[in-house]
Design a protein around this motif. Sequence first.
Motif, PDB file in Angstrom:
ATOM      1  N   GLU A  50       0.928  -1.199  -0.057  1.00  0.00           N
ATOM      2  CA  GLU A  50       0.059  -0.107   0.111  1.00  0.00           C
ATOM      3  C   GLU A  50       0.935   1.255  -0.089  1.00  0.00           C
ATOM      4  OE1 GLU A  50      -3.776   0.729   0.282  1.00  0.00           O
ATOM      5  OE2 GLU A  50      -3.213  -0.907  -1.103  1.00  0.00           O
ATOM      6  N   THR A  51       1.983   1.138   0.512  1.00  0.00           N
ATOM      7  CA  THR A  51       2.807   2.435   0.769  1.00  0.00           C
ATOM      8  C   THR A  51       4.068   2.525   0.168  1.00  0.00           C
ATOM      9  OG1 THR A  51       4.022   1.618   2.876  1.00  0.00           O
ATOM     10  CG2 THR A  51       1.657   2.683   3.223  1.00  0.00           C
ATOM     11  N   SER A  55       8.460   6.705   2.538  1.00  0.00           N
ATOM     12  CA  SER A  55       8.399   7.825   3.498  1.00  0.00           C
ATOM     13  C   SER A  55       9.125   7.555   4.905  1.00  0.00           C
ATOM     14  CB  SER A  55       7.249   8.389   3.609  1.00  0.00           C
ATOM     15  OG  SER A  55       6.145   7.732   4.403  1.00  0.00           O
ATOM     16  N   SER A  58       6.282   5.665   6.886  1.00  0.00           N
ATOM     17  CA  SER A  58       5.954   4.300   6.591  1.00  0.00           C
ATOM     18  C   SER A  58       7.429   3.066   7.144  1.00  0.00           C
ATOM     19  CB  SER A  58       5.897   4.109   5.213  1.00  0.00           C
ATOM     20  OG  SER A  58       6.867   4.637   4.485  1.00  0.00           O
ATOM     21  N   VAL A 217      -2.090   4.002   6.561  1.00  0.00           N
ATOM     22  CA  VAL A 217      -2.449   3.842   5.090  1.00  0.00           C
ATOM     23  C   VAL A 217      -3.160   5.277   4.724  1.00  0.00           C
ATOM     24  CG1 VAL A 217      -3.403   2.918   3.250  1.00  0.00           C
ATOM     25  CG2 VAL A 217      -1.902   1.630   4.521  1.00  0.00           C
ATOM     26  N   LEU A 220      -1.176   8.602   5.380  1.00  0.00           N
ATOM     27  CA  LEU A 220      -0.227   8.796   4.344  1.00  0.00           C
ATOM     28  C   LEU A 220      -1.079   9.243   2.873  1.00  0.00           C
ATOM     29  CD1 LEU A 220       2.312   5.952   5.104  1.00  0.00           C
ATOM     30  CD2 LEU A 220       2.389   8.169   5.734  1.00  0.00           C
ATOM     31  N   ARG A 221      -2.428   8.682   2.819  1.00  0.00           N
ATOM     32  CA  ARG A 221      -2.705   8.898   1.476  1.00  0.00           C
ATOM     33  C   ARG A 221      -3.404  10.337   1.429  1.00  0.00           C
ATOM     34  NH1 ARG A 221      -6.006   3.974  -0.091  1.00  0.00           N
ATOM     35  NH2 ARG A 221      -4.045   3.120  -0.973  1.00  0.00           N
ATOM     36  N   ILE A 226       2.663   9.291   0.546  1.00  0.00           N
ATOM     37  CA  ILE A 226       2.858   7.976  -0.197  1.00  0.00           C
ATOM     38  C   ILE A 226       3.299   8.388  -1.517  1.00  0.00           C
ATOM     39  CG2 ILE A 226       1.874   5.830  -1.523  1.00  0.00           C
ATOM     40  CD1 ILE A 226      -0.218   5.663   0.710  1.00  0.00           C
TER      41      ILE A 226
END
Length: 226
Positions: A50-51, A55, A58, A217, A220-221, A226
């Motif tokens: 997903e990531t 970063s 993450s 997730v 970050l999104r 991401i």
Amino acid sequence: YMKRISFALGCIYGLVAITDILFTFNGYEQGRLFSKPLLMIVLMLLYAAETGIRSSFSKILLSALLFSWCGDVLLLFNGFFIAGLLAFLSAHIFYIIYLFRIGAGVRGALQFQPLLGIPVMAYWLLFSALLLPYLDTLKIPVVIYATVICFFWMLTLNLFGKTDTKTATLFFSGAGQFVLSDSVLAVNKFVYPFEILPVVVMITYCSAQFLLVLGSVRHLRNSNII
């Protein structure tokens, strides 16, 4: 919206969790040598899918999952309780670092209304008071652990106002279930072993880690990290 591979990994995580919970319920310890270490491996793969682990956020969360995996493995074996406790303590420290970095300059719910933290403080005090008479030589490590995990829960409460409500809710629910899982584990280990308690521990633990991953997730999104 999740990538197809993440969806598949999410389904696999669910299956592994159910398998481990059934093994726990039936006391099939040999089977758990496979099912329990698989949990965090699948979750780490899902998080990576997903990531992309690009970063620093993450990488911090992946470190928390990695230390959780170490804790899971260590707690499978007798005599490694303190080592397992230290591994999970490290995982929580990484979760705490992650939370401190969200909306660093923004005030959260607790900064606006510190009284919101009273239920968490009350829980910590009551739970520590309940456990202390049973802990013997483990008093200090267990109380330190309880303090850190309640602090972690408190920080997720402070996310309200710092990030969107859904992200904050995912983190808060995940941390709350983590506290519940560890509390039940402690009661089962030190106070009153009861056959259904290890099942409750695993249900809440599997759910907690999944919610924390979903929270990250989403964070970050939404932040375009991401």
